[in-house]
Motif scaffolding. Structure first.
Motif, PDB file in Angstrom:
ATOM      1  N   ARG A 353      25.596  33.130  35.479  1.00 29.56           N
ATOM      2  CA  ARG A 353      24.905  32.126  36.298  1.00 29.56           C
ATOM      3  C   ARG A 353      24.237  31.096  35.399  1.00 29.56           C
ATOM      4  NH1 ARG A 353      21.723  36.514  39.870  1.00 29.56           N
ATOM      5  NH2 ARG A 353      20.648  34.712  40.779  1.00 29.56           N
ATOM      6  N   PRO A 354      25.039  30.298  34.673  1.00 29.21           N
ATOM      7  CA  PRO A 354      24.491  29.351  33.703  1.00 29.21           C
ATOM      8  C   PRO A 354      23.529  28.351  34.335  1.00 29.21           C
ATOM      9  CG  PRO A 354      26.808  28.899  34.153  1.00 29.21           C
ATOM     10  CD  PRO A 354      26.505  30.207  34.773  1.00 29.21           C
ATOM     11  N   GLY A 355      22.443  28.094  33.618  1.00 25.09           N
ATOM     12  CA  GLY A 355      21.450  27.133  34.075  1.00 25.09           C
ATOM     13  C   GLY A 355      20.420  27.703  35.021  1.00 25.09           C
ATOM     14  N   GLU A 356      20.642  28.897  35.528  1.00 26.41           N
ATOM     15  CA  GLU A 356      19.723  29.516  36.484  1.00 26.41           C
ATOM     16  C   GLU A 356      18.808  30.500  35.762  1.00 26.41           C
ATOM     17  OE1 GLU A 356      19.935  32.277  40.553  1.00 26.41           O
ATOM     18  OE2 GLU A 356      21.743  31.318  39.744  1.00 26.41           O
ATOM     19  N   VAL A 357      17.538  30.521  36.147  1.00 23.45           N
ATOM     20  CA  VAL A 357      16.591  31.481  35.599  1.00 23.45           C
ATOM     21  C   VAL A 357      16.647  32.736  36.461  1.00 23.45           C
ATOM     22  CG1 VAL A 357      14.192  31.965  35.025  1.00 23.45           C
ATOM     23  CG2 VAL A 357      15.101  29.669  34.689  1.00 23.45           C
ATOM     24  N   ILE A 358      17.007  33.857  35.842  1.00 23.41           N
ATOM     25  CA  ILE A 358      17.163  35.129  36.546  1.00 23.41           C
ATOM     26  C   ILE A 358      15.874  35.931  36.403  1.00 23.41           C
ATOM     27  CG2 ILE A 358      18.587  37.182  36.852  1.00 23.41           C
ATOM     28  CD1 ILE A 358      20.102  34.535  37.168  1.00 23.41           C
ATOM     29  N   ALA A 359      15.136  36.082  37.491  1.00 24.95           N
ATOM     30  CA  ALA A 359      13.914  36.885  37.471  1.00 24.95           C
ATOM     31  C   ALA A 359      14.246  38.323  37.842  1.00 24.95           C
ATOM     32  CB  ALA A 359      12.886  36.307  38.438  1.00 24.95           C
ATOM     33  N   ASP A 360      13.604  39.266  37.160  1.00 28.83           N
ATOM     34  CA  ASP A 360      13.916  40.677  37.390  1.00 28.83           C
ATOM     35  C   ASP A 360      12.656  41.510  37.164  1.00 28.83           C
ATOM     36  OD1 ASP A 360      15.419  42.873  38.020  1.00 28.83           O
ATOM     37  OD2 ASP A 360      16.496  42.978  36.125  1.00 28.83           O
ATOM     38  N   LEU A 361      12.364  42.378  38.088  1.00 28.88           N
ATOM     39  CA  LEU A 361      11.294  43.353  37.942  1.00 28.88           C
ATOM     40  C   LEU A 361      11.937  44.682  37.597  1.00 28.88           C
ATOM     41  CD1 LEU A 361       8.265  44.108  38.240  1.00 28.88           C
ATOM     42  CD2 LEU A 361       8.731  44.568  40.659  1.00 28.88           C
ATOM     43  N   SER A 368       6.467  52.394  33.164  1.00 30.35           N
ATOM     44  CA  SER A 368       5.971  51.040  32.909  1.00 30.35           C
ATOM     45  C   SER A 368       6.896  50.014  33.551  1.00 30.35           C
ATOM     46  CB  SER A 368       5.865  50.783  31.403  1.00 30.35           C
ATOM     47  OG  SER A 368       7.145  50.817  30.793  1.00 30.35           O
ATOM     48  N   ARG A 369       6.299  48.936  34.047  1.00 30.61           N
ATOM     49  CA  ARG A 369       7.058  47.881  34.716  1.00 30.61           C
ATOM     50  C   ARG A 369       6.910  46.572  33.946  1.00 30.61           C
ATOM     51  NH1 ARG A 369       7.282  47.842  41.146  1.00 30.61           N
ATOM     52  NH2 ARG A 369       8.219  49.883  41.467  1.00 30.61           N
ATOM     53  N   TRP A 370       8.008  45.817  33.921  1.00 34.02           N
ATOM     54  CA  TRP A 370       8.035  44.550  33.202  1.00 34.02           C
ATOM     55  C   TRP A 370       8.675  43.490  34.089  1.00 34.02           C
ATOM     56  CZ3 TRP A 370       5.695  44.446  28.450  1.00 34.02           C
ATOM     57  CH2 TRP A 370       5.402  45.693  27.896  1.00 34.02           C
ATOM     58  N   PHE A 371       8.047  42.318  34.129  1.00 38.55           N
ATOM     59  CA  PHE A 371       8.628  41.200  34.861  1.00 38.55           C
ATOM     60  C   PHE A 371       9.303  40.282  33.845  1.00 38.55           C
ATOM     61  CE2 PHE A 371       8.619  37.008  36.851  1.00 38.55           C
ATOM     62  CZ  PHE A 371       9.203  37.320  38.081  1.00 38.55           C
ATOM     63  N   SER A 416       6.569  46.867  44.728  1.00 37.05           N
ATOM     64  CA  SER A 416       7.873  46.390  45.178  1.00 37.05           C
ATOM     65  C   SER A 416       8.989  47.148  44.468  1.00 37.05           C
ATOM     66  CB  SER A 416       8.020  44.892  44.883  1.00 37.05           C
ATOM     67  OG  SER A 416       7.131  44.137  45.677  1.00 37.05           O
ATOM     68  N   PRO A 417      10.152  47.278  45.091  1.00 37.84           N
ATOM     69  CA  PRO A 417      11.279  47.944  44.418  1.00 37.84           C
ATOM     70  C   PRO A 417      11.598  47.269  43.086  1.00 37.84           C
ATOM     71  CG  PRO A 417      11.761  47.604  46.734  1.00 37.84           C
ATOM     72  CD  PRO A 417      10.499  46.851  46.452  1.00 37.84           C
ATOM     73  N   ALA A 418      11.815  48.065  42.070  1.00 34.19           N
ATOM     74  CA  ALA A 418      12.132  47.550  40.735  1.00 34.19           C
ATOM     75  C   ALA A 418      13.456  48.143  40.272  1.00 34.19           C
ATOM     76  CB  ALA A 418      11.021  47.893  39.736  1.00 34.19           C
ATOM     77  N   THR A 419      14.152  47.409  39.420  1.00 35.33           N
ATOM     78  CA  THR A 419      15.409  47.895  38.868  1.00 35.33           C
ATOM     79  C   THR A 419      15.122  48.979  37.841  1.00 35.33           C
ATOM     80  OG1 THR A 419      16.389  45.689  39.112  1.00 35.33           O
ATOM     81  CG2 THR A 419      17.540  47.260  37.690  1.00 35.33           C
ATOM     82  N   PRO A 420      15.602  50.211  38.053  1.00 38.95           N
ATOM     83  CA  PRO A 420      15.370  51.278  37.058  1.00 38.95           C
ATOM     84  C   PRO A 420      16.323  51.093  35.875  1.00 38.95           C
ATOM     85  CG  PRO A 420      16.659  52.131  38.886  1.00 38.95           C
ATOM     86  CD  PRO A 420      16.347  50.702  39.221  1.00 38.95           C
ATOM     87  N   ILE A 421      15.791  50.861  34.702  1.00 36.13           N
ATOM     88  CA  ILE A 421      16.626  50.673  33.516  1.00 36.13           C
ATOM     89  C   ILE A 421      16.159  51.599  32.397  1.00 36.13           C
ATOM     90  CG2 ILE A 421      17.042  48.256  34.119  1.00 36.13           C
ATOM     91  CD1 ILE A 421      15.202  47.484  31.754  1.00 36.13           C
ATOM     92  N   GLY A 422      16.994  51.709  31.369  1.00 34.74           N
ATOM     93  CA  GLY A 422      16.640  52.485  30.187  1.00 34.74           C
ATOM     94  C   GLY A 422      16.696  51.608  28.960  1.00 34.74           C
ATOM     95  N   LEU A 423      16.532  52.223  27.814  1.00 30.27           N
ATOM     96  CA  LEU A 423      16.542  51.505  26.543  1.00 30.27           C
ATOM     97  C   LEU A 423      17.876  51.718  25.841  1.00 30.27           C
ATOM     98  CD1 LEU A 423      12.923  52.363  25.377  1.00 30.27           C
ATOM     99  CD2 LEU A 423      13.721  50.266  26.480  1.00 30.27           C
ATOM    100  N   GLY A 424      18.966  51.609  26.590  1.00 29.18           N
ATOM    101  CA  GLY A 424      20.282  51.908  26.050  1.00 29.18           C
ATOM    102  C   GLY A 424      20.659  53.330  26.421  1.00 29.18           C
ATOM    103  N   CYS A 425      21.941  53.576  26.585  1.00 34.69           N
ATOM    104  CA  CYS A 425      22.395  54.882  27.081  1.00 34.69           C
ATOM    105  C   CYS A 425      21.962  56.049  26.208  1.00 34.69           C
ATOM    106  CB  CYS A 425      23.920  54.873  27.232  1.00 34.69           C
ATOM    107  SG  CYS A 425      24.508  53.828  28.590  1.00 34.69           S
TER     108      CYS A 425
END
Length: 462
Positions: A353-361, A368-371, A416-425
């Motif tokens: 999505r070039p040119g678009e700012v992708i916001a993610d929680l 810990s949560r990061w915006f 609010s719902p947040a995307t659950p992510i890790g620090l690499g597999c």
């Protein structure tokens, strides 16, 4: 207002020993009792703001040395390393980790270096070059805020504003009149592998025609930094005491670019604009005539005493997820550690999505949560095959302090719902992830006959 309380016994003990003083003599110099100083040095009493000021005044103590700057990622980074599955049986608690960092920061830093250097401790694809790692440690020690450079750049920026005109024009005029340097814009076939070339013999600064206006200003400002901020930059490089010349040169380049950005975005004006716009990156980019990546990097530097901005981190990744720039700033975010990224993180979506700012929680395994906000940027020039070089630039801040951001308005950042992510597999122990490409480090694989889960790897949980 309550005084700031800091446990920094080892730092105080080091200052006393370097001064060749007994505890009684130093206590007298600080106007405290010897018994109180003894408790401070043994981590049993806090170092108050009053004592910090006296240390700075009477012993030239650098307050920037306080805390966990020598451990990449700070306290959070140390906890992450000790959370490795290989240490699970030791039952190391959060309080114990914090006490270790407070009472013996040098040994904690030594452990972090050994952990990161050990093949079984690394989870990235390619080891970081030693000189790059050394420079990153030096930058993190200062939390990517260099007060002397900011002050000098702000002073020069005010002087250039009085000269009128656009910043590029005033820098060009200053280079011409004060340093007898002209600027020439050359075709890319004349400078196929360079963006900037300072030819002292010809007294010319040559810039590649592919540079956009913001990048031209930045390169001209970098040249001015080489000349007019040389003493400040040389002092910082010398103070870092690098073992390798290459590391010193890399750090010097970082400081030159730091000054250039500070000249384009003077600290006080930029911080006021951040507060007024809700840290609107695109608006800040237009207001200061800077590039998106330049603004993103500048956000990580706003740690002036008495005038701090939000503690941002910045990461620049390529299509393969490899990080070519990463600055933790004061955020202590583990998201900048290592060279492995979670494919579920919205930062990767920026390429599509070039040119678009992708916001993610996002939410990490530790809760810990990061915006974060990510946007793709194009680098000037092309690779040998003619493929344009593109990167995703991501900035992020702890969700607990992200409410002032215009991009986060309307969100309940902690619920609010947040995307659950890790620090690499290899670091992530989340089960049932369809994106998993390899099992986590230290977890035995499980196989159930006749079954196939959504993930390619099934492994033992906690």
């Amino acid at each position: 207002m309550a005084e700031r309380r800091v446990f920094a016994g080892p730092a105080v003990r080091k200052v006393r020993r370097e001064a060749g003083m007994t505890q009684a003599a130093m206590a007298e110099a600080l106007d405290i009792s010897p018994s109180y100083l003894n408790l401070i040095e043994h981590g049993q009493r806090p170092l108050s703001a009053t004592v910090i000021v006296r240390l700075a005044e009477r012993f030239e103590f650098d307050a920037a040395k306080l805390g966990a700057e020598d451990v990449p990622g700070g306290l959070a980074g140390l906890r992450r390393r000790l959370g490795d599955p290989r240490f699970a049986d030791l039952g190391i608690g959060a309080q114990e980790v914090e006490e270790w960092l407070q009472t013996a920061p040098a040994t904690a830093a030594a452990f972090a270096r050994l952990f990161d250097a050990a093949p079984e401790g690394r989870t990235d694809v390619a080891d970081e070059a030693p000189e790059v790692a050394a420079v990153r440690r030096a930058i993190e020690k200062w939390r990517n805020h260099f007060a002397d450079l900011d002050a000098r750049a702000e002073e020069l920026a005010d002087e250039l504003r009085l000269a009128g005109g656009d910043l590029y024009g005033t820098i060009s005029e200053r280079l011409r009149t004060r340093h007898q340097l002209g600027i020439r814009i050359l075709p890319t076939d004349v400078m196929p592998d360079r963006l900037r070339w300072l030819d002292w013999h010809a007294r010319q600064l040559m810039l590649n025609e592919l540079l956009r206006p913001a990048s031209r200003t930045f390169q001209a400002a970098a040249t001015l930094a080489q000349i007019e901020a040389k003493s400040e930059i040389d002092a910082l490089v010398a103070g870092a005491e690098f073992a390798e010349t290459a590391a010193a040169r890399l750090f010097e380049r970082h400081l030159i670019h730091y000054f250039a950005a500070a000249l384009m975005m003077p600290y006080s004006r930029f911080l006021r604009a951040c507060d007024a716009t809700g840290y609107d990156l695109l608006l800040l980019q237009r207001r200061f005539g800077a590039g998106y990546e330049q603004v993103a990097h500048r956000l990580t530097t706003l740690q002036r005493v008495g005038a701090r901005g939000l503690p941002f981190f910045m990461l620049r990744i390529d299509r393969a997820g490899q990080g070519s720039k990463r600055y933790a700033g004061a955020s202590q975010s583990p998201l900048v550690d290592g060279d492995a990224r979670c494919p579920l993180w919205g930062a990767h979506e920026a390429f599509a999505r070039p040119g678009e700012v992708i916001a993610d929680l996002v939410e990490l395994e530790d809760g810990s949560r990061w915006f974060t906000q990510s946007r793709s940027v194009a680098a000037p020039g092309a690779t040998g095959s003619g493929t344009p070089a593109r990167f995703a630039v991501c900035v992020g801040v702890d969700a607990k302090v992200a409410a002032p951001l215009v991009a986060a308005r309307g969100l309940d950042l902690m619920r609010s719902p947040a995307t659950p992510i890790g620090l690499g597999c290899r670091r992530c122990t989340r089960t049932g992830c369809i994106q998993r490409s390899m099992p986590p480090l230290g977890r035995p694989l499980r196989f159930r006959e006749g079954e196939r889960g959504v993930s390619a790897f099934d492994f033992a949980g906690d």
